[in-house]
Write a protein that holds these residues in place. Structure first.
Motif, short mmCIF file in Angstrom:
data_model
loop_
_atom_site.label_atom_id
_atom_site.label_comp_id
_atom_site.label_asym_id
_atom_site.label_seq_id
_atom_site.Cartn_x
_atom_site.Cartn_y
_atom_site.Cartn_z
N ILE B 16 0.37 -1.07 -0.44
CA ILE B 16 -0.34 -0.25 0.07
C ILE B 16 0.96 1.34 -0.10
O ILE B 16 0.59 2.17 -0.62
N VAL B 17 2.22 1.09 0.56
CA VAL B 17 2.70 2.44 1.39
C VAL B 17 3.29 2.64 -0.33
O VAL B 17 3.60 3.76 -0.82
N SER B 18 4.48 1.35 -1.23
CA SER B 18 5.11 1.57 -2.31
C SER B 18 4.44 2.15 -3.56
O SER B 18 4.49 2.77 -4.15
N PHE B 19 2.73 1.92 -3.61
CA PHE B 19 2.64 1.84 -4.28
C PHE B 19 1.58 3.29 -3.90
O PHE B 19 1.46 3.98 -4.80
N ALA B 20 0.91 3.77 -3.08
CA ALA B 20 1.00 5.20 -2.90
C ALA B 20 1.53 6.28 -3.15
O ALA B 20 1.24 7.22 -3.92
N LEU B 21 2.95 5.92 -3.15
CA LEU B 21 3.87 6.65 -3.16
C LEU B 21 4.45 7.08 -4.57
O LEU B 21 5.61 7.75 -5.16
N GLY B 22 3.92 5.44 -6.11
CA GLY B 22 3.58 5.79 -7.32
C GLY B 22 5.01 5.41 -7.71
O GLY B 22 5.18 5.35 -8.77
N ALA B 23 5.66 4.25 -7.23
CA ALA B 23 6.47 3.20 -7.08
C ALA B 23 6.43 2.93 -8.67
O ALA B 23 5.02 1.72 -8.69
N PRO B 24 7.54 2.08 -9.08
CA PRO B 24 6.95 1.19 -10.53
C PRO B 24 6.01 -0.57 -9.60
O PRO B 24 6.90 -0.71 -8.99
N VAL B 25 5.15 -0.97 -10.22
CA VAL B 25 4.70 -1.93 -9.74
C VAL B 25 5.00 -3.34 -9.32
O VAL B 25 5.64 -3.69 -8.34
#
Ligand code: NA
Ligand code: NA
Lengths: 311, 440, 201
Positions: B16-25
């Protein structure tokens, strides 16, 4: 209390399948016999390691122990193909056991696996490899021009008989048999044919097996093995020996069950091959010996033993 | 040692955190698995990478993805895709939302060619998204239709997850394939009905094509019909190559590529530069899709090696619930797993754990298998983690955000949920046809 | 990269700072050039891949002679296209992300988010690279091949994976530098036109 050793044991079979259950009981045995000092987590098909990845995963220690099918790792340990049984080999379990334990295959294989950081435990004898076809094979000449899904050594064997081996993903065998992309397919045993539902789309099984029996190893990562005390090593060794015996007995039973189920769904056997057909079949197999002996030093050692026997 | 429940929670928070920060999936999933794995397991975990890479890049099944993406790019860049839709619209007539309807029809046909989700979404996405957006279709309708239609790839035979289900539970593939036909038909009809009704209620969602100021000449009409029919023939040819046993579903993508090039030559639109540009864009999309699959597989392999499947198995033991509640509970578990695990793994993991229980409660295994496939279709398009979402984002033009995609799925997820519930209530929808065909 | 942060704050004479910045900028631009070159080159495999698979179908169905090489060849090409395009996709910001929050924040906050994201991606890539080197050496030592009848070598695949992940590390490092410069100064570090040259082409 926590175990001294936490092992992961990967095999190729699905959770809940008959073979899977046998591996589960091996794991349980190791836990019981070691009084809980070794805890074994069983990983089934798709649970973290791909089917071609078990050899590499045990080698690197990602999993501690593995039951692999060496045809899938032919490119990593060519001798594994000779170990599993080149087409035309014996189907006699006693003869095979002698070959490993007395005629000298076991020490050769221990070295071959040892070179790659693996400990080779007991050989497991599994049922024969058969080819299923859409059309009846009345004589061996009927194989000419047939497109048959058969990897590696089995493909070469069928090529010697004039068939055309085809490479296909396992997931596409059913559809390809059904539409006629291929005319037939081998299965690693009868149970595999049943699980793949091949009989729904191809009706005929050829009487002669491509390999009378298959021998599969149980392998352990060497670093993990060396961390065991000698008594624990003996326990794991003993548990696998017991298990190899159980698998031999049970797989015979499962094989006949699988055949019965397939016959109920309409499986037919092609007619009894003639003596000439049987001779041609054996000849196609023995042609492979030279080829495999030339490919790899351990394969050569194993085949030299076979040759000495044959003479 | 950390419990698997705690580990699963931590992994979920990290996603959730890394997706929220817009990291490449894909790379984020790989990075999370490596980071958390190093702390809980140590560097031996890194060895999951080589086996995962081999399993992904040497998968002949996944080879359908590059072939179908390339075919889609060739069709759209040569204008054949437009001709295809022009013709199918001529067939459907002047109905509001006709383009969206033809997308569903084309997706169903692509679904009959391939056995995985990615190929359907990325092919129809390349061909149909731009024409819909250019004609002023509502973004959400356009995106949702493609994702819902692309998902049909695993519901309409051939279907790889069905083959995997049948083999791991020892059931008939043929029965699965035939049993899926009625639920697939219901899904297609519902999707089309949704398009027609929602466009009636809200005409802005799908503007009618403007009546051209100059009426097309007979010759022009003839040209549209000819080009369109030839293009539709391509789909028929690809489908035919599978049915006639010329090619496997994976290989059929290559037949499609060759066919698209031949058509482009016939239509006098063939330019080496066009083939190269299509290749350029296709290669980029393939790379994007495959790095997601690699990262996601590394992540799920790590999770499986840590024993998440035992958590699920343990959870389903000794439930003491009424039978239908058990079935519903299984569906809920799979929907939840769909938040963090991919479609193949759900089948491999849940089919052998759940099916014997369902059968022991007296349910038909084929019916249960189809429920599982319907469930997976939903799971791959529910946020935050779902391959259908990622594939669609990959193919979408720069203006489309992930939020647009998330918002687009709601009505379609509800529709598919309806199909799931209807099939759950009336098992005959699955069991009748295979029994009728195979037992007579 | 940490050195780079220090440089911004070090009490160095201005011309030294400029010199160092120019060197770093040159590094980033060369990374962009190499990654773009390889990313574009690998796309030439796309039509060849389709041709190889189509040829297998032709050979099997029309000539009744399935090849022994098409299966593995097509898989190798698939792997090459899939892996080697990764760095170029990163350069073009084509990798999929969930942009719900990301699209709502300021450009500078985006750069701060990127510092985290790209570091996480780099962690993964460094490990992929390290493991690929190991597999490459192992493949050479034991002469690893595919398990098929044809049995081609696999060492080149692992060398390719080393290069593919290495390129991703380089591209991510360049993007990380870009982001930290932008996060600190609020100004773009590289010229605007290095991205999306191919847009709508
Ligand atoms: Na399908
Ligand atoms: Na999901």
């Amino acid at each position: 209390h926590a175990a001294d050793h936490n092992w992961r044991f990967a095999n190729l079979y699905s959770r809940g399948s008959a073979f899977g259950a046998v591996y589960e009981s091996l794991a349980k045995n190791i836990e019981t016999m070691s009084n809980g000092r070794i805890k074994v987590q069983v990983l089934y098909a798709g649970e973290g390691v791909g089917s071609t990845g078990i050899f590499g995963a045990v080698k690197t220690g990602l999993v501690t122990m593995g039951a692999t099918f060496q045809s899938l790792n032919a490119g990593e340990l060519p001798a594994g193909l000779v170990e599993i049984g080149l087409p035309g080999g014996t189907s006699d379990a006693t003869e095979l056991t002698t070959l490993f334990n007395e005629k000298g295959w076991a020490p050769i294989l221990k070295r071959a696996y040892g070179e790659q950081g693996l400990v080779w435990l007991d050989p497991y004898i599994q049922p024969a490899v058969y080819v299923i076809t859409k059309k009846e094979i009345k004589s061996i000449d009927d194989f000419k021009g047939l497109k048959i899904r058969a990897p590696g050594a089995y493909g070469k064997f069928l090529r010697n008989l004039g068939a055309s081996p085809v490479s296909l993903a396992w997931g596409e065998i059913y559809t390809s048999l059904s539409t006629g992309v291929i005319d037939g397919s081998i299965g690693s045993n009868m149970i595999d044919h049943r699980d793949g539902n091949h009989v729904e789309v191809a009706k005929y099984m050829y009487k002669l097996p491509l390999a009378g029996a298959q021998v599969l190893p149980i392998i352990v990562n060497r670093n993990a093995w060396n961390k065991l005390t000698p008594d624990l090593q003996a326990i794991v060794q003993a548990a696998t020996t017991v298990h190899a015996q159980a698998q031999l007995t049970k797989s015979k039973l499962w094989e006949s069950e699988a055949v019965k189920e397939m016959q109920a769904k309409g499986l037919k056997w092609s007619p009894e091959p003639s003596a000439a057909d049987k001779a041609a079949w054996t000849a196609a197999g023995s042609k492979l010996w030279d080829e495999y002996a030339a490919a790899d030093k351990y394969s050569k050692e194993l085949i030299d033993v076979l040759r000495k026997e044959a003479n | 040692m950390m419990s698997i429940e705690l580990l699963t929670g931590i992994l979920f928070v990290c996603i959730i955190v890394s997706f929220a920060l817009g990291a490449p999936v894909g790379m984020a999933l790989g990075g999370i698995a490596m980071g958390v794995g190093y702390i809980t397991w140590g560097d031996a975990l890194f060895n999951v990478i080589p086996t995962t890479l081999e399993a992904t890049h040497f998968s002949f099944i996944l080879l359908a993805i590059p072939l179908y993406i390339y075919m889609g790019q060739l069709l759209t860049r040569s204008g054949i895709g437009d001709a295809m839709f022009a013709a199918s619209q001529m067939l459907i007539g002047r109905v509001r939302g006709s383009l969206a309807i033809s997308v569903i029809v084309v997706c169903s046909m692509i679904g009959a060619m391939v056995g995985i989700i990615g190929a359907g979404i990325m092919t129809s996405g390349s061909i149909a998204l731009r024409p819909m957006l250019e004609r002023g279709y509502d973004k959400r309708l356009a995106l949702g239709v493609i994702m819902a239609g692309g998902g049909l790839g695993i519901l309409i035979p051939p279907s790889i997850p069905m083959i995997m289900f049948a083999s791991s539970t020892q059931n008939s593939v043929g029965r699965m394939f035939i049993g899926a036909l009625i639920p697939a038909l219901i899904t297609i009809v519902l999707l089309i009905a949704y398009v027609v009704i929602s466009c009636k209620l809200n005409p802005n969602r799908a503007p009618m094509d403007k009546i051209p100021e100059v009426q097309p000449t007979v010759k022009e009409k003839f040209m549209t019909a000819r080009d369109g029919l030839l293009s539709l023939m391509l789909i028929v040819a690809v489908l035919g190559s599978i049915i006639m046993g010329i090619a496997t579903p994976t290989e059929s993508g290559a037949i499609g590529v060759v066919g698209a090039i031949i058509l482009a030559i016939l239509f006098k639109r063939f330019k080496p530069r066009m083939v190269q540009k299509a290749g350029m864009q296709a290669a980029l999309l393939v790379s994007v899709a495959m790095w997601i699959i690699v990262g996601a597989s590394v992540f799920s392999n790590f999770h499986l090696l840590m024993g998440v499947q035992n958590m699920v198995a343990g959870f389903t033991q000794d439930l003491g619930l009424p039978p239908i509640m058990v079935i519903i509970l299984f569906q809920v578990i799979m929907l939840l797993l769909g938040f963090i695990i991919d479609e193949f793994i759900i089948v491999l993991m849940c089919a052998p754990i759940f099916t014997p229980i369902a059968v022991s409660l007296g349910y038909d295994p084929i019916w249960f298998g189809i429920l599982m496939i319907l469930n997976i279709e939903i799971a791959v398009q529910t946020p935050p983690y779902g391959f259908a979402l990622f594939y669609l984002k990959g193919i979408a033009p720069p203006g489309i955000t992930m939020l647009d995609i998330y918002k687009s799925i709601l009505p379609f997820v509800l529709l598919k949920l309806c199909v799931l519930i209807v099939v759950m209530m009336f098992p005959e929808l699955v069991t009748w046809l295979p029994n009728y065909i195979m037992d007579s | 990269m940490t050195a780079f942060i220090f440089i911004c704050f070090l009490p160095l004479p201005h011309r030294y700072k400029t010199m160092i910045m120019t060197a770093i900028r040159r590094y980033c631009l060369s990374v962009h050039a190499v990654v773009a070159f390889i990313g574009k080159s690998v796309s030439y495999l796309m039509p060849i891949l389709a041709f190889v698979v189509a040829f297998e179908v032709f050979s099997r169905y029309i000539l009744n002679k399935p090849t022994i090489w098409a299966y593995d060849t097509s898989l190798f090409m698939f792997g090459y296209i899939a892996a080697l395009g990764g760095a170029y996709a990163q350069q073009q910001r084509a990798h999929i992300n969930v942009d719900i929050l990301y699209n709502k924040v300021s450009a500078r906050t985006k750069s701060i988010f990127n510092l985290f994201s790209f570091a996480l991606a780099m962690l993964f890539m460094v490990i992929v690279c390290k493991m690929s080197i190991g597999k490459f050496e192992e493949a050479l030592e034991f002469n690893y091949r595919r398990q098929s009848e044809w049995g081609p070598h696999v060492h080149h695949y692992w060398l390719m994976m080393t290069i593919a992940s290495g390129l991703l590390i380089l591209q991510l490092s360049s993007d990380w530098i870009e982001s930290i410069y932008h996060a600190i100064t609020g100004k773009p570090f590289l010229p605007d036109d290095i991205r999306h040259q191919e847009e709508n082409a």
